[in-house]
Design an enzyme around this catalytic site. Structure first.
Site, short mmCIF file in Angstrom:
data_model
loop_
_atom_site.label_atom_id
_atom_site.label_comp_id
_atom_site.label_asym_id
_atom_site.label_seq_id
_atom_site.Cartn_x
_atom_site.Cartn_y
_atom_site.Cartn_z
CB VAL A 164 -23.07 8.05 34.00
CG1 VAL A 164 -24.20 8.94 33.50
CG2 VAL A 164 -21.81 8.28 33.19
CB CYS A 165 -25.92 5.16 37.58
SG CYS A 165 -26.20 4.26 36.07
CB THR A 166 -22.75 7.58 41.14
OG1 THR A 166 -22.56 6.17 41.19
CG2 THR A 166 -22.48 8.18 42.51
CD GLU B 284 -28.51 9.42 34.67
OE1 GLU B 284 -28.76 9.91 33.58
OE2 GLU B 284 -28.86 8.27 34.97
CG LEU B 285 -29.50 7.23 41.17
CD1 LEU B 285 -29.04 5.90 41.74
CD2 LEU B 285 -31.02 7.24 41.09
#
Ligand code: BEZ
Length: 217
Positions: A44-46, A48-49
């Protein structure tokens, strides 16, 4: 420490993917969005960034700097940046703080032990050019954030800081805005000589004073 709206955003010095960041000096006269990620190399972080990197031009237009944070080290961040570029099709074009000691995460209350003891939750802070916290959001690790919403919030914050108006539900740049209830009709006539559309005495709409203009202050 719990940070509340109107509080001064804690200053810190920390390593990042773009070298050491002294936070208040780095913000300088801009606004900033400071947001945390639970962990490097997570799906998910990937996304988002990548999403934020694609919107960077929109934040630039609004005079807003972007700063991310994760509790892993700079070396991991650099390896992860390559994955972000390969999978999201965009370079990481803003710094990512490496908060291995969790000192910054703790100063911003980004670790919520009843959710996860060692990783941060998904916190977001919008900080103005006086270093004051103007918005905070907390999302769980499993839910990616909507960064278009942050652009919308910045538009509202900048507009409502400089005019005697508030923005209604689901407002976006260019939509009608609401005259502050604290303004009497007499005071409102001075500020809005073209008048307004009143649906109730306390619900008075005027056109967006910023429509057509986008200032970066
Ligand atoms: C993710 O970014 O995919 C993630 C990170 C921590 C916990 C759950 C999901």
């Amino acid at each position: 420490m719990t940070l509340r709206l109107g509080d001064t955003a804690p200053d810190f010095t920390a390593p990042s993917t773009q070298g050491e960041i002294r936070f208040h000096d780095w913000i300088a006269d801009s606004w900033a969005i400071f947001f945390s990620h639970p962990k490097d190399f997570t799906p998910v972080c990937t996304t988002e960034l990548g999403a934020v990197a694609k919107l960077k031009g929109e934040f630039d237009k609004r005079g807003v700097k972007i700063l991310g944070l994760s509790v892993d080290g700079v070396e991991d961040h650099e390896g992860w940046s390559r994955d972000i570029e390969a999978t999201q099709g965009v370079k990481l074009n803003f710094p990512l703080i490496a908060d291995k000691t969790r000192a910054v995460a703790e100063a911003y209350d980004m670790i919520h032990p009843n959710a996860e003891a060692t990783q941060t939750v998904r916190s977001v802070f919008v900080i103005d050019n006086q270093k004051k916290v103007r918005l905070s959001l907390t999302y769980p690790a499993s839910t990616g954030r909507n960064f278009d919403e942050l652009l919308r919030v910045v538009d509202s914050l900048k507009l409502t800081s400089n005019n005697s108006v508030a923005t209604p539900a689901n407002w976006k740049h260019g939509d009608d805005v609401i005259i502050l209830a604290a303004l009497s009709d007499e005071q409102a006539r001075e500020k809005f000589p073209n008048g307004w559309r009143a649906e109730r005495p306390y619900l008075r709409y005027v056109p967006d004073p910023s429509a057509g203009a986008r200032k970066s202050s």
